[in-house]
Write a protein that holds these residues in place. Structure first.
Motif, PDB file in Angstrom:
ATOM      1  N   THR A 270       3.200 -18.232 -10.161  1.00 40.61           N
ATOM      2  CA  THR A 270       3.241 -16.295  -9.669  1.00 40.61           C
ATOM      3  C   THR A 270       1.667 -15.696  -9.770  1.00 40.61           C
ATOM      4  OG1 THR A 270       4.097 -14.798 -10.319  1.00 40.61           O
ATOM      5  CG2 THR A 270       4.125 -16.010 -11.637  1.00 40.61           C
ATOM      6  N   ASP A 271       1.427 -15.030  -9.909  1.00 38.87           N
ATOM      7  CA  ASP A 271      -0.026 -13.812  -9.630  1.00 38.87           C
ATOM      8  C   ASP A 271       0.662 -12.468 -10.409  1.00 38.87           C
ATOM      9  OD1 ASP A 271      -1.833 -15.591  -8.226  1.00 38.87           O
ATOM     10  OD2 ASP A 271      -0.901 -14.223  -6.102  1.00 38.87           O
ATOM     11  N   GLU A 272       1.895 -12.912 -11.116  1.00 42.98           N
ATOM     12  CA  GLU A 272       2.012 -11.675 -12.245  1.00 42.98           C
ATOM     13  C   GLU A 272       1.538 -12.161 -13.733  1.00 42.98           C
ATOM     14  OE1 GLU A 272       6.275  -9.784 -10.827  1.00 42.98           O
ATOM     15  OE2 GLU A 272       6.624 -11.485  -9.554  1.00 42.98           O
TER      16      GLU A 272
END
Length: 166
Positions: free
Chosen positions: A135-137
């Motif tokens: 994820t880029d979160e």
């Protein structure tokens, strides 16, 4: 918890709530003072006066998920660290201990969140270590994938080939 001007010192119990597949439950929220600063974080929160870390972990798990745990069923603490972070206009210095709870039920009930939490938590999701790696979160703690892997059973090694018999 003590407050010094805009600085709050507190002790917290965090819960690495794992489902049967080894995924961890994360809550999605934001800082009310910085609504665009969104992130995923583990279940847990501040220890109340007179409460043990273990009791706080059990209480927080119930309040934030609706799941009840016997304190004897929790493992840990498996990690203790101190983090400093801003939240709602104040700076927190939080000594936090992480416990592991294993859930058979994966349906989460957010209806018991307190007033502050209701205003800044909007979702719960189960994440695998691989999901977190991909994820880029933003999520906390940032090393959660490696922590998860250290808690899960290692895969069995491939069997060695049998020697040939002449």
């Amino acid at each position: 918890m003590t407050r010094d001007g805009g600085h709050i010192d507190r002790r917290a119990a965090r819960v690495l709530l794992l489902d049967p597949a080894g995924r961890v439950l994360m809550l999605h929220g934001w800082d009310p003072a910085r609504p665009s600063h969104t992130y995923w974080f583990t279940v847990g929160g501040g220890v109340e006066p007179g409460e043990s870390l273990l009791d706080a972990a059990v209480r927080e798990a119930f309040e934030e998920t609706g799941l009840r745990f016997d304190p004897a069923a929790l493992e840990g603490p498996v990690r203790t660290d101190t983090v400093t972070f801003p939240f709602d206009g104040a700076w927190y210095s939080q000594e936090q201990s992480f416990f592991v709870a294993r859930a058979l039920e994966t349906v989460i009930d957010l209806s018991r969140l307190n007033e502050v939490e209701q205003g800044c938590i909007d979702e719960a999701r189960w994440w695998s270590a691989a999901d977190l790696d991909a994820t880029d979160e933003r999520f906390y703690p940032p090393d959660l994938p490696s922590l998860l892997r250290s808690l899960l059973p290692s895969p069995l090694p491939s069997p060695s080939p049998l020697p040939e018999v002449a």
